[in-house]
Design an enzyme around this catalytic site. Sequence first.
Site, short mmCIF file in Angstrom:
data_model
loop_
_atom_site.label_atom_id
_atom_site.label_comp_id
_atom_site.label_asym_id
_atom_site.label_seq_id
_atom_site.Cartn_x
_atom_site.Cartn_y
_atom_site.Cartn_z
N ASP A 120 9.21 4.34 0.38
CA ASP A 120 8.02 4.86 1.06
C ASP A 120 8.23 4.61 2.55
OD1 ASP A 120 5.62 5.30 2.27
OD2 ASP A 120 4.41 4.38 0.69
N LYS B 57 2.52 10.89 8.04
CA LYS B 57 2.07 10.48 9.38
C LYS B 57 2.78 11.21 10.53
CE LYS B 57 0.21 6.16 7.73
NZ LYS B 57 -1.20 5.85 7.82
N TYR C 93 0.84 -1.20 0.00
CA TYR C 93 0.00 0.00 0.00
C TYR C 93 0.87 1.25 0.00
CZ TYR C 93 -3.67 3.28 1.34
OH TYR C 93 -4.56 4.33 1.37
N1 PMP Z 1 2.32 4.88 2.18
C1 PMP Z 1 2.17 4.05 3.23
C2 PMP Z 1 3.22 3.00 3.48
C3 PMP Z 1 1.06 4.16 4.06
O1 PMP Z 1 0.91 3.31 5.10
C4 PMP Z 1 0.10 5.17 3.80
C5 PMP Z 1 -1.13 5.37 4.66
N2 PMP Z 1 -1.50 4.36 5.49
C6 PMP Z 1 0.30 6.01 2.69
C7 PMP Z 1 1.41 5.84 1.91
C8 PMP Z 1 -0.70 7.07 2.34
O2 PMP Z 1 -0.69 8.08 3.30
P1 PMP Z 1 -1.99 8.98 3.54
O3 PMP Z 1 -3.02 8.11 4.20
O4 PMP Z 1 -1.50 10.09 4.39
O5 PMP Z 1 -2.44 9.44 2.19
#
Ligand code: PMP
Length: 419
Positions: free
Chosen positions: A226, A253, A125
């Site tokens: 990421d 985050k 994700y």
């Molecule tokens: N990358 C990862 C690894 C994530 O866990 C998340 C959100 N859970 C995102 C990107 C996307 O971030 P956001 O919810 O702030 O759009």
Amino acid sequence: MPEGTTRTTVLMDPFPIYLSHGAGCRVWDVDDQVFIDAINNFTAMIHGHAHPDLVAAAMAQLRLGSAFGAATESEIELAELLIGRLPSADHIRFTNSGTEAVMMAIKAARAATGRAKIVKIEGAYHGSYDASEVSLDSTPDNWGTGQAAANAYAHGTPAGVVHDVIVVPFNDLDALHAVLEAQGAEIAGVLIDPMPNRAGLIPARADYIHGLCDAVHAVGGLVIFDEVITFRLGMSGAQGLWQATPDITVLGKIIGGGFPVGAVAGRAEVMEVFARRGGRAPVPHGGTFNANPVTMRAGIASMNALTGDEIDRINRMGDDLRDGICRAFEAAGLPGTCVGRGSLLRLHFTEKPVTDYRSVYPDAQARDRLKRFHLGLVNRGVLIGANGLMALSTAMSVEDANAVLDAARDTLNEIAQCG
Ligand code: PMP
């Protein structure tokens, strides 16, 4: 609102939980039931709720104005803090979410290389940008006979998007080499989370990460880490622990101190795509609330409170909790394990060795057990992710972590007794 909320992630049966407030590592729902928060807004609230320093920083800025049509000094301060922690990055830009930051990272990699294709890990994700969602929900029905499948996630995703995404299995260097050999000259970059939650929260092998970086660079592509959730694992995030040097890092985050945030950081030559050269930037990047000073000030407070000692403390609590849950599985006689690293944990109800997305893909029994585990914890006053994800906070003490373990142990015993 379809299904009553604005966020797929928080939906659960029989109904989503509606919270009214939080303090430290506890949250209260609208019926005034209290929970230990072991999910912390899906890893974002690393200091728990209403941390005094973060509240003070945000409140002070609110009194001065929350967003302007101009830059503020707060973004410089947070930029310096983050670049100071990330040796791989020279420059950074802020967004309002991890999704946007991943999108900007992909656009940057494409602009910097003049190539279109992105390689990503099956099931990983990275937010809800079309390209980064590909393969997110591969199932035994649609993943075919290959090692990994590039299936669209949202219905209606244009075929052209899927065409430009190549999906590979996690932790498999041979599969990556094969892709790079065949299509290396078309690949802008490889997008990888060194411990992808939805693909299992299995830590990447160090030799895999190092081999990946070398192989991608050898074909002229860029490595995009990421670190939206893994940045919490060390002072320099996962890349510090894995001793890797990505070209681009995506953050989110924890760096916003509880407010909406994302960031894309990287080497100066790559980040140059966001700068105007004579006319306009190769990758223009606007955003009404980008680097808004409330997020920036809370983010500065969050990063300052996240010292190396605090990271070590919550990582140790996570290690102990993970061991305890693994032992509880054994004691209950249930097939299953708890994986992850440091303060990030995830349970799997499987007997098979867990290596990648397919190895943790739950069968009907595992799915049922996970659902009962999640509800069992909720009923015992502990909030975790419906997929078995847990993220500890600096607001937690060892006693709080032990209370989570007790609830997990009781629930696993209950599941074992009921079959
Ligand atoms: N990358 C990862 C690894 C994530 O866990 C998340 C959100 N859970 C995102 C990107 C996307 O971030 P956001 O919810 O702030 O759009």
